[in-house]
Write a protein that holds these residues in place. Structure first.
Motif, PDB file in Angstrom:
ATOM      1  N   ALA A 196       1.740  -0.595  -9.144  1.00 48.18           N
ATOM      2  CA  ALA A 196       2.947   0.156  -9.467  1.00 48.18           C
ATOM      3  C   ALA A 196       3.725  -0.558 -10.558  1.00 48.18           C
ATOM      4  O   ALA A 196       3.618  -1.781 -10.720  1.00 48.18           O
ATOM      5  CB  ALA A 196       3.820   0.313  -8.219  1.00 48.18           C
ATOM      6  N   GLU A 197       4.510   0.203 -11.295  1.00 52.72           N
ATOM      7  CA  GLU A 197       5.315  -0.384 -12.363  1.00 52.72           C
ATOM      8  C   GLU A 197       6.316  -1.417 -11.835  1.00 52.72           C
ATOM      9  O   GLU A 197       6.729  -2.312 -12.566  1.00 52.72           O
ATOM     10  CB  GLU A 197       6.063   0.725 -13.108  1.00 52.72           C
ATOM     11  N   ASP A 198       6.692  -1.291 -10.551  1.00 52.00           N
ATOM     12  CA  ASP A 198       7.731  -2.161 -10.002  1.00 52.00           C
ATOM     13  C   ASP A 198       7.193  -3.439  -9.344  1.00 52.00           C
ATOM     14  O   ASP A 198       7.936  -4.177  -8.708  1.00 52.00           O
ATOM     15  CB  ASP A 198       8.601  -1.395  -9.000  1.00 52.00           C
ATOM     16  N   GLY A 199       5.887  -3.708  -9.506  1.00 57.74           N
ATOM     17  CA  GLY A 199       5.324  -4.929  -8.947  1.00 57.74           C
ATOM     18  C   GLY A 199       4.651  -4.759  -7.594  1.00 57.74           C
ATOM     19  O   GLY A 199       4.092  -5.707  -7.059  1.00 57.74           O
ATOM     20  N   GLU A 248       9.114  -7.050  -5.606  1.00 56.32           N
ATOM     21  CA  GLU A 248       8.272  -7.022  -6.806  1.00 56.32           C
ATOM     22  C   GLU A 248       7.148  -8.048  -6.745  1.00 56.32           C
ATOM     23  O   GLU A 248       6.348  -8.142  -7.679  1.00 56.32           O
ATOM     24  CB  GLU A 248       9.135  -7.253  -8.048  1.00 56.32           C
ATOM     25  N   GLN A 249       7.057  -8.793  -5.636  1.00 58.24           N
ATOM     26  CA  GLN A 249       5.977  -9.781  -5.492  1.00 58.24           C
ATOM     27  C   GLN A 249       4.742  -9.243  -4.766  1.00 58.24           C
ATOM     28  O   GLN A 249       3.752  -9.967  -4.603  1.00 58.24           O
ATOM     29  CB  GLN A 249       6.471 -11.013  -4.713  1.00 58.24           C
ATOM     30  N   VAL A 250       4.796  -8.002  -4.309  1.00 59.17           N
ATOM     31  CA  VAL A 250       3.714  -7.485  -3.454  1.00 59.17           C
ATOM     32  C   VAL A 250       2.354  -7.615  -4.132  1.00 59.17           C
ATOM     33  O   VAL A 250       1.395  -8.137  -3.551  1.00 59.17           O
ATOM     34  CB  VAL A 250       3.986  -6.017  -3.070  1.00 59.17           C
ATOM     35  N   LEU A 251       2.260  -7.154  -5.369  1.00 60.95           N
ATOM     36  CA  LEU A 251       0.951  -7.174  -6.039  1.00 60.95           C
ATOM     37  C   LEU A 251       0.493  -8.597  -6.316  1.00 60.95           C
ATOM     38  O   LEU A 251      -0.675  -8.933  -6.074  1.00 60.95           O
ATOM     39  CB  LEU A 251       1.012  -6.375  -7.339  1.00 60.95           C
ATOM     40  N   MET A 286       0.608   3.282 -11.596  1.00 60.85           N
ATOM     41  CA  MET A 286       1.391   4.418 -11.109  1.00 60.85           C
ATOM     42  C   MET A 286       2.841   3.987 -10.907  1.00 60.85           C
ATOM     43  O   MET A 286       3.206   2.839 -11.114  1.00 60.85           O
ATOM     44  CB  MET A 286       0.795   4.981  -9.825  1.00 60.85           C
ATOM     45  N   TRP A 287       3.666   4.952 -10.502  1.00 60.75           N
ATOM     46  CA  TRP A 287       5.056   4.651 -10.140  1.00 60.75           C
ATOM     47  C   TRP A 287       5.438   5.541  -8.972  1.00 60.75           C
ATOM     48  O   TRP A 287       4.929   6.651  -8.816  1.00 60.75           O
ATOM     49  CB  TRP A 287       5.999   4.854 -11.335  1.00 60.75           C
TER      50      TRP A 287
END
Length: 207
Positions: free
Chosen positions: A138-141, A164-167, A187-188
């Protein structure tokens, strides 16, 4: 003899569209009822996209808040998908439970991700035929979809969900496991009013 690869099973996670409990960050913009209706629109869209890409027989909608909500029964009747009640627990527990509920390759996706298209799901399906794991960042991390062939508990335990650290944390876990992941697209998801407006503009542009 050429054997056609098994389509991965797609598990969709959805809250019932209850006013005040669904898409709460859209309430200041749309009101409680409007936010619930927006959520229902997204769930319908994501179910239709999943069925188009993989076939209804390969789609399960995992429900929460109200398992017998009319929206869920409508989608089951309309598409012929399976319904199941989400596991109790955090995001990781619910995602892992869904992934492991069917045999063979599987993918889990939220229903606040209408930016995920049928073509993207087909690319994820293709990627899973050669990779251990597939992820749509996702764009938000975070990420909007994850798929795998086997159970990997560390991908879902102790993850800072909603940040925002998930990925990046997930990628560290993949490296520790020696697993290679595919990232077919970005994606977003729809959390804030500007996300909703962005999707509305895309929908109207494609009509």
């Amino acid at each position: 003899m050429h054997v056609k690869p098994t389509a991965p099973h797609l598990h969709l996670l959805a809250k019932a569209p209850l006013p005040g409990q669904a898409k709460t960050r859209l309430i200041p913009f749309l009101g409680a009822q409007g936010a619930a209706e927006a959520h229902a629109t997204m769930v319908r869209h994501c179910v239709a996209t999943g069925c188009e890409a993989l076939g209804a027989e390969n789609v399960t909608l995992w429900t929460s808040l109200d398992h017998h909500h009319p929206l869920f029964l409508e989608l089951q009747t309309q598409h012929g998908i399976a319904l199941a009640a989400q596991q109790q627990g955090d995001v990781g527990m619910r995602v892992r439970h869904a992934l492991n509920s069917t045999d063979g390759p599987a993918m889990v996706m939220g229903t606040d991700c209408p930016s995920i298209t049928s073509a993207m799901l087909k690319r994820c399906r293709a990627a899973l035929s050669t990779f251990a794991v597939v992820i749509l960042p996702a764009e938000d991390g975070g990420y909007g979809l994850i798929g795998s062939h086997h159970d990997h508990p560390s991908l879902f335990e102790g993850i800072p969900w909603g940040t925002e650290q998930v990925l990046s944390v997930t990628q560290s876990r993949l490296a520790a496991l020696g697993l290679e992941a595919a990232y077919p697209d970005t994606m977003w998801d729809i959390d804030r009013p500007e996300d909703w407006q962005r999707w509305q503009q895309l929908r109207h542009a494609s009509v």
